[in-house]
Design a protein around this motif. Structure first.
Motif, PDB file in Angstrom:
ATOM      1  N   ALA A 119      18.575  41.827  18.621  1.00 20.56           N
ATOM      2  CA  ALA A 119      17.295  41.110  18.510  1.00 20.56           C
ATOM      3  C   ALA A 119      17.530  39.671  18.064  1.00 20.56           C
ATOM      4  N   ALA A 120      18.436  39.484  17.101  1.00 18.90           N
ATOM      5  CA  ALA A 120      18.714  38.144  16.583  1.00 18.90           C
ATOM      6  C   ALA A 120      19.316  37.247  17.660  1.00 18.90           C
ATOM      7  N   VAL A 121      20.274  37.778  18.421  1.00 21.84           N
ATOM      8  CA  VAL A 121      20.926  36.993  19.480  1.00 21.84           C
ATOM      9  C   VAL A 121      19.914  36.608  20.556  1.00 21.84           C
ATOM     10  N   CYS A 122      19.079  37.553  20.978  1.00 22.42           N
ATOM     11  CA  CYS A 122      18.063  37.265  22.008  1.00 22.42           C
ATOM     12  C   CYS A 122      17.083  36.206  21.537  1.00 22.42           C
ATOM     13  N   MET A 123      16.668  36.305  20.281  1.00 20.23           N
ATOM     14  CA  MET A 123      15.736  35.313  19.731  1.00 20.23           C
ATOM     15  C   MET A 123      16.395  33.951  19.602  1.00 20.23           C
ATOM     16  N   LEU A 124      17.677  33.945  19.218  1.00 19.51           N
ATOM     17  CA  LEU A 124      18.402  32.676  19.104  1.00 19.51           C
ATOM     18  C   LEU A 124      18.467  31.976  20.457  1.00 19.51           C
ATOM     19  N   ILE A 125      18.792  32.719  21.503  1.00 21.03           N
ATOM     20  CA  ILE A 125      18.858  32.151  22.854  1.00 21.03           C
ATOM     21  C   ILE A 125      17.503  31.597  23.281  1.00 21.03           C
ATOM     22  N   ILE A 174      14.960  30.581  21.376  1.00 28.95           N
ATOM     23  CA  ILE A 174      14.538  29.405  20.599  1.00 28.95           C
ATOM     24  C   ILE A 174      15.361  28.175  20.978  1.00 28.95           C
ATOM     25  N   ILE A 175      16.665  28.381  21.249  1.00 25.88           N
ATOM     26  CA  ILE A 175      17.492  27.248  21.670  1.00 25.88           C
ATOM     27  C   ILE A 175      16.987  26.679  22.995  1.00 25.88           C
ATOM     28  N   ILE A 176      16.577  27.562  23.908  1.00 27.50           N
ATOM     29  CA  ILE A 176      16.057  27.104  25.207  1.00 27.50           C
ATOM     30  C   ILE A 176      14.712  26.398  25.026  1.00 27.50           C
ATOM     31  N   ARG A 177      13.860  26.968  24.200  1.00 27.61           N
ATOM     32  CA  ARG A 177      12.517  26.412  24.038  1.00 27.61           C
ATOM     33  C   ARG A 177      12.502  25.188  23.131  1.00 27.61           C
ATOM     34  N   GLU A 222      15.545  23.621  20.187  1.00 33.80           N
ATOM     35  CA  GLU A 222      16.907  23.107  20.148  1.00 33.80           C
ATOM     36  C   GLU A 222      17.718  23.994  19.215  1.00 33.80           C
ATOM     37  N   TRP A 223      19.038  23.809  19.181  1.00 37.67           N
ATOM     38  CA  TRP A 223      19.909  24.733  18.445  1.00 37.67           C
ATOM     39  C   TRP A 223      19.629  24.762  16.945  1.00 37.67           C
ATOM     40  N   LYS A 224      19.209  23.609  16.379  1.00 29.02           N
ATOM     41  CA  LYS A 224      18.939  23.580  14.933  1.00 29.02           C
ATOM     42  C   LYS A 224      17.759  24.474  14.577  1.00 29.02           C
ATOM     43  N   PHE A 225      16.738  24.484  15.417  1.00 26.67           N
ATOM     44  CA  PHE A 225      15.612  25.391  15.205  1.00 26.67           C
ATOM     45  C   PHE A 225      16.084  26.840  15.324  1.00 26.67           C
ATOM     46  N   GLY A 226      16.972  27.083  16.286  1.00 35.59           N
ATOM     47  CA  GLY A 226      17.472  28.436  16.497  1.00 35.59           C
ATOM     48  C   GLY A 226      18.243  28.959  15.304  1.00 35.59           C
TER      49      GLY A 226
END
Length: 300
Positions: A141-147, A149-152, A154-158
């Motif tokens: 779940a964490a990995v999917c959410m990270l991907i 948020i990074i797409i939507r 940026e990586w810092k938000f993720g």
């Protein structure tokens, strides 16, 4: 809509907030490790027995029979008319212990052998599998959410959102460590729901930060983030409070199984509201400042 008359500064006091969270998490998990977490039958293995009583009987009367046999078990009603009793022990009962307990139940409640609807032993290996699957589920779940948020964003938000998510899971575990609450299957289900609920609340705040980054370019990042949090503060709090208000009657009025599901939801939603406001956005601020310093250093 209700609004606060003043704006709160979360970035200014973020280090104090971090320390409070760390103290609670370390204290709770440490207490659980020293005393031992209260794992239920789903994790430790044990015995599950279901009786058809033919009528509704008081749980205290069943517990009295269990006490006579020196058996510790969770007891709850089942069936449409609460005419069945389900027992879950955290100890594996051998044939002799089960036979004696059955005889005492037959005698006390005027039952016969056909009243035993189901009896099964649950091995500890099942509990180990559940623990591993629970960890895997949270990580996936964490990995999917990270991907996402990074797409939507940026990586810092993720990264900040994953830190907040980890905070909520650890807070939930710390709560169970502090108060020695029984951990069973409903705990895992509640934890996964909390993960989804928490990330949704965090994204609302991040979305406002992203919008303000476009229209408040002259503001300092600290002021901009504080402004964004305050703009979404009432919405975040009211959403969490109304959700908890719906869950409270379930916890008070329903049986033990529903309570085991409702409790992690209430604790997790509270931790999620706290982290989305006071952990995720301040951590994003720290990441932004850190990357800014590294960029300046490379430029030099």
């Amino acid at each position: 809509m209700f609004e606060f008359k003043r704006e709160f500064s979360f970035i200014k006091y973020r280090k104090i907030i971090y320390i409070i969270s760390l103290v609670l998490i370390i204290g709770g998990i440490g207490t659980g490790l020293i005393r031992g977490f209260n794992y239920g039958i789903d994790f430790t293995g044990g015995t599950r027995i279901q009786f058809d009583m033919g009528r509704e009987v008081a749980i205290d009367d069943v517990k009295a029979v269990l006490k006579e046999n020196k058996i510790q078990a969770d007891v709850q009603h089942a069936g449409e008319d609460n005419d069945q009793i389900v027992l879950k022990t955290v100890q594996a009962l051998d044939n002799a212990a089960r036979t004696k307990f059955y005889e005492d139940m037959y005698k006390t409640f005027d039952l016969d052998k056909s009243s035993v609807v189901n009896a099964q032993l649950i091995g500890p290996s099942v509990g180990e599998l559940l623990k591993k699957n629970a960890v895997k589920a949270v990580l996936i779940a964490a990995v999917c959410m990270l991907i996402y948020i990074i797409i939507r964003f940026e990586w810092k938000f993720g990264v900040a959102s994953i830190v907040a998510l980890l905070h909520d899971v650890l807070m939930l575990i710390a709560f169970y460590g502090f108060f020695h609450v029984s951990i069973n299957n409903p705990f895992i289900a509640g934890m996964l729901i909390v993960v989804g609920y928490s990330i949704n609340d965090t994204i609302v705040v991040f979305d406002r930060i992203r919008e303000n980054l476009k229209y408040m370019k002259k503001k300092k990042l600290e002021e901009l983030i504080d402004k964004s949090i305050n703009q979404t503060l009432v919405r975040s709090l009211m959403t969490s409070i109304t959700t908890i208000l719906v869950i409270i009657p379930l916890y008070i009025l329903c049986g033990d199984t529903i309570r085991e599901f409702a409790l992690p939801l209430m604790v997790g939603i509270t931790a999620g509201a706290y982290s989305s406001i006071a952990i995720a956005s301040p951590f994003y601020y720290d990441l932004s400042k850190l990357t800014e310093k590294k960029s300046k250093y490379k430029g030099k």
